[in-house]
Design an enzyme around this catalytic site. Structure first.
Site, PDB file in Angstrom:
ATOM      1  CD  GLU A  38      38.702 -14.139   7.901  1.00 24.87           C
ATOM      2  OE1 GLU A  38      39.480 -14.427   8.630  1.00 24.87           O
ATOM      3  OE2 GLU A  38      37.602 -14.214   8.049  1.00 24.87           O
ATOM      4  NE  ARG A  42      46.467 -17.882   8.659  1.00 23.73           N
ATOM      5  CZ  ARG A  42      45.987 -18.957   8.863  1.00 23.73           C
ATOM      6  NH1 ARG A  42      46.357 -19.930   8.035  1.00 23.73           N
ATOM      7  NH2 ARG A  42      45.060 -19.507   9.831  1.00 23.73           N
ATOM      8  CE  LYS A 126      38.772 -17.834  12.737  1.00 28.23           C
ATOM      9  NZ  LYS A 126      39.854 -17.111  11.771  1.00 28.23           N
TER      10      LYS A 126
END
Length: 218
Positions: A38, A42, A126
């Site tokens: 993943e 960012r 999640k």
């Protein structure tokens, strides 16, 4: 996606500074038996990182994380992401995933958020931030109320507590940077990367052994 989660049980979450760093780390992870990657949005390299992995590491199952907006979702899909992950509920991101025919894994933190996710037929969720949000005990309390939900705890999950999460039947996998320590990525320390993978494998082997041992007792 569910098959990969069940098989791998961990998702390597990281934000490489450049595509060559992403390719280097993911290639090692695939060799070590951990194909789920993943790449988080960012930094500005996220789209290029995903595209490079899709092209150069065919064994990797590459998704995009920290996807907050429709625009980021479209970027990730254009780069070839095979799943999208958000830290919270992001309906517009889920809509893009549906349109592209790929899984969307939204983040949840409360029972109310789980119920909103279920209304939208998102069942693999999640749990974030996992450790700050109550850890394995909180998930264990939620599981009987939401039997159709599979959780992927992320946030504060590491080598020390990975086993405690993965022992829970409702936890299909865990996500985190524990497979790609920041120093190992920064210094291109292949030995450290492989050591992290080995430690995770040992934890998984212990869990498998516990399950096998438990099945032999009446």
């Amino acid at each position: 996606m569910q098959d990969f989660l069940v098989t791998s049980r961990v998702v390597a979450v990281f934000a490489p500074p450049a595509p060559d760093d992403a390719v280097w780390a993911a290639a090692v992870l695939v060799e070590e038996g951990f194909p789920l990657v993943e790449i988080t949005f960012r930094n500005e390299a996220a789209r290029d990182n995903i595209a490079a992995l899709v092209q150069d590491v065919p064994g990797a199952v590459v998704g995009a994380g920290t996807v907050l907006t429709r625009e980021q979702a479209l970027e990730a899909c254009a780069a070839g992401a095979r799943f999208l992950v958000s830290p919270g509920l992001a309906p517009e991101v889920g809509l893009v995933a549906d349109q592209e025919g790929i899984p969307y894994i939204p983040g949840v933190f409360t029972p109310s958020e789980i119920q909103v996710a279920l209304e939208r037929r998102w069942r693999t969720l999640k749990f974030f931030p996992a450790e700050a949000g109550g850890g394995p005990g909180f998930i264990q309390a939620l599981a009987p109320v939401y039997p159709g939900v599979s959780f992927i705890p992320t946030g504060g999950v590491g080598i020390g507590n990975l086993g405690a999460y993965l022992r829970l039947p409702s936890v299909v996998a865990c996500g985190g940077s524990f497979l790609v320590p920041s120093r190992a990525l920064r210094e291109r320390d292949e030995a450290a990367l492989r050591e992290a993978a080995s430690r995770v494998r040992d934890i998984l082997a212990c869990l498998d052994g516990d399950a096998s041992g438990g099945s032999g007792h009446g």
